[in-house]
Scaffold this motif. Structure first.
Motif, short mmCIF file in Angstrom:
data_model
loop_
_atom_site.label_atom_id
_atom_site.label_comp_id
_atom_site.label_asym_id
_atom_site.label_seq_id
_atom_site.Cartn_x
_atom_site.Cartn_y
_atom_site.Cartn_z
N MET A 95 39.97 46.67 55.72
CA MET A 95 38.95 47.47 55.03
C MET A 95 39.40 47.82 53.62
N VAL A 96 40.68 48.15 53.45
CA VAL A 96 41.21 48.47 52.11
C VAL A 96 41.06 47.27 51.18
N VAL A 97 41.42 46.09 51.67
CA VAL A 97 41.38 44.89 50.83
C VAL A 97 39.94 44.45 50.57
N ALA A 98 39.10 44.44 51.61
CA ALA A 98 37.73 43.94 51.47
C ALA A 98 36.87 44.82 50.58
N ALA A 99 37.27 46.09 50.40
CA ALA A 99 36.47 47.03 49.61
C ALA A 99 36.87 47.07 48.14
N THR A 100 37.75 46.20 47.71
CA THR A 100 38.18 46.21 46.31
C THR A 100 37.17 45.50 45.41
N ARG A 101 37.21 45.85 44.13
CA ARG A 101 36.24 45.30 43.19
C ARG A 101 36.23 43.77 43.15
N PRO A 102 37.38 43.08 43.08
CA PRO A 102 37.34 41.62 43.02
C PRO A 102 36.69 40.98 44.24
N GLU B 115 43.52 48.39 35.73
CA GLU B 115 42.39 48.29 34.80
C GLU B 115 41.26 47.43 35.36
N TYR B 116 41.55 46.61 36.35
CA TYR B 116 40.51 45.76 36.95
C TYR B 116 40.12 46.23 38.35
N GLN B 117 40.52 47.45 38.70
CA GLN B 117 40.28 47.94 40.06
C GLN B 117 39.40 49.18 40.05
N ASP B 118 38.68 49.39 41.13
CA ASP B 118 38.03 50.67 41.40
C ASP B 118 38.96 51.47 42.31
N ASN B 119 38.59 52.72 42.56
CA ASN B 119 39.41 53.52 43.47
C ASN B 119 39.41 52.89 44.86
N LEU B 120 40.60 52.73 45.43
CA LEU B 120 40.71 52.15 46.77
C LEU B 120 40.10 53.09 47.81
N GLN C 27 28.98 44.92 34.61
CA GLN C 27 29.85 44.13 35.48
C GLN C 27 31.21 43.97 34.81
N ARG C 28 32.09 44.86 35.15
CA ARG C 28 33.40 44.87 34.50
C ARG C 28 34.17 43.58 34.83
N TYR C 29 34.84 43.10 33.84
CA TYR C 29 35.53 41.81 33.92
C TYR C 29 36.65 41.85 34.95
N VAL C 30 36.70 40.80 35.77
CA VAL C 30 37.79 40.61 36.72
C VAL C 30 38.33 39.20 36.51
N PRO C 31 39.59 39.05 36.15
CA PRO C 31 40.15 37.71 35.93
C PRO C 31 40.07 36.84 37.18
N VAL C 32 39.88 35.57 36.98
CA VAL C 32 39.79 34.64 38.11
C VAL C 32 41.08 34.66 38.92
N THR D 141 41.10 37.55 41.32
CA THR D 141 40.21 37.32 42.47
C THR D 141 40.87 36.38 43.47
N VAL D 142 41.51 35.33 42.97
CA VAL D 142 42.21 34.38 43.85
C VAL D 142 43.31 35.09 44.63
N LEU D 143 44.06 35.95 43.94
CA LEU D 143 45.13 36.70 44.63
C LEU D 143 44.56 37.62 45.70
N HIS D 144 43.45 38.27 45.41
CA HIS D 144 42.83 39.15 46.40
C HIS D 144 42.37 38.36 47.62
N VAL D 145 41.77 37.21 47.39
CA VAL D 145 41.34 36.37 48.51
C VAL D 145 42.54 35.93 49.34
#
Length: 423
Positions: A94-101, A287-292, A243-248, A251-255
């Motif tokens: 839930m923590v990981v799936a709810a992140t901005r990326p 800087e690319y994250q919302d509050n967890l 839509q705040r910028y999220v580096p590709v 996103t790959v690291l989050h996945v």
């Protein structure tokens, strides 16, 4: 059946927990009768938190075991003998799936599919999210799908001026579709996972016996609900904010981290190690994250841990009940029982019944997933959805009504029953 005093106590406390779950709105109402900031107000607001309920009554069971056995060690021994892998996994995923990326990626995928549909943007996204999104849970797991969909639907629909009827119809649809949508594979839905190894069920088996029915169920239920509320849907104008910028690469690291947590779901020590590394990544890339959503995830984990603690002592009456049913009775009995006990616990107990044949195996699991959206305790991902959505504007700040959820889930549950048993 000769239950021990501890089993009787656990059943009594389990019943109180179920009643408490259906009474949380009353506690919230009573809280407003006391001065703001007072101990009484804060205590009643605490008791009004749905995710607290089963953990609270599980604590009472812990104290009761210690009193009956005359030793705190006996209560500790009971807790240490339980399997809390599922609550730990749900917390982590839930923590990981709810992140901005992750949310942004999921929303882009759903938007891409929605553009292919010949409807207005609001209707098309609604149909895509609630028909396709739950089926993706078969690959990213049901808790991850629930988290992702709840966040997206909250922003686009639940935080808008929609009617309570539409809100609860959508909530029930989401919960039922997530429950059945994880059955395309053998590892994503908790009630399937509990029996897959014992009964030698693999993904090809799930696809041919459950998967196509689940797909029909999700599409049919969503299409009908969308048609009934088409005027409200057409009136919702969603304008994407900044839509705040999220580096590709991020996103790959989050996945990759999400995939690692899913892969190590049944190895909690490794899973939590992955989570700690992920928390380090989110700190470094703030800087690319919302509050967890740590608070929400912890509360959901606490809820599920309490459900495991109380539910594990219900086998003395559930197991004989399951063994005494056959065919249609087992299917409809499982659908009904799922509303008052976690469907994974139900199927696990069924896997312990000697000599249960393939037809009865199917009936048990199909019934368990069909009824998985009726209550917050019916399916493990449901508390995650409640934790995210209960603060939505449409629920008026009073949280989600268990009776409203039940009423909203009745129609998609009937569709699931039709697809899994009558087709």
């Amino acid at each position: 059946m000769n239950p021990s005093p501890i089993e009787l106590l656990a059943t009594f406390l389990f019943a109180l927990a179920v009643l408490h779950t259906f009474s949380v709105k009353h506690f919230a109402h009573w809280a407003h009768k006391y001065p703001r900031g007072s101990v009484a107000e804060n205590l009643l607001h605490f008791l009004a938190e749905t995710e607290v309920v089963f953990g609270l009554w599980a604590a009472a069971l812990f104290a009761g075991i210690a009193a009956i056995e005359g030793s705190v060690g006996a209560a500790v021994h009971y807790i240490e003998g339980l399997n809390f892998n599922e609550p730990k996994f749900v917390l982590a995923v839930m923590v990981v799936a709810a992140t901005r990326p992750i949310v942004a990626l999921g929303e882009r995928i759903l938007n891409g599919v929605a553009r292919l549909l010949p409807f207005g943007s609001s209707v098309a996204f609604y149909v895509t999210a609630l028909a396709l999104g739950p089926l993706l849970g078969s690959f990213i797991t049901e808790p991850a799908a629930m988290t992702l969909l709840a966040i997206v639907l909250k922003r686009r629909y639940f935080d808008r001026d929609i009617s309570p009827q539409f809100a609860y119809a959508t909530l029930g649809l989401l919960f039922v579709n997530v429950s059945v949508g994880g059955t395309l594979t053998h590892f994503a839905a908790p009630p399937v996972l509990m029996v897959a190894k014992t009964w030698n069920w693999d993904t090809p088996f799930m696809l041919t016996h459950f998967g196509w029915r689940a797909a029909i169920c999700c599409v049919l239920s969503t299409g009908i609900v969308a048609f009934v509320f088409r005027r409200q849907l057409a009136g919702i104008q969603y304008v994407a904010g900044d839509q705040r910028y999220v580096p590709v690469w991020l996103t790959v690291l989050h996945v990759a981290f999400l995939a690692a947590i899913v892969f190590f779901a049944h190895h909690p020590d490794v899973c939590f190690g992955v989570l700690m590394l992920f928390l380090g990544l989110t700190t470094a890339t703030r800087e690319y994250q919302d509050n967890l959503k740590l608070r929400e995830a912890l509360l959901v984990g606490f809820f599920l841990a309490g459900l495991v603690t109380l539910g594990s002592l219900q086998a003395y009456w559930l197991k004989p009940l399951i063994a005494g049913l056959d065919g249609s009775l087992l299917f409809f009995g499982a659908t009904a029982l799922t509303a008052i006990t976690d469907n994974a616990a139900l199927t696990y107990l069924g896997s312990l019944v000697e000599g249960i044949g393939p037809d009865l195996q199917y009936a048990l699991v199909a019934g368990a997933v069909s009824g998985g959206g009726l209550t917050v305790i019916a399916n493990a991902p449901n508390p995650a959805g409640v934790g995210i959505l209960q603060s939505a504007k449409t629920f008026g700040g009073h949280g989600i009504s268990p009776l409203g959820l039940f009423a909203g889930a009745v129609f998609p549950t009937l569709v699931a029953v039709t697809c899994f048993w009558l087709v």
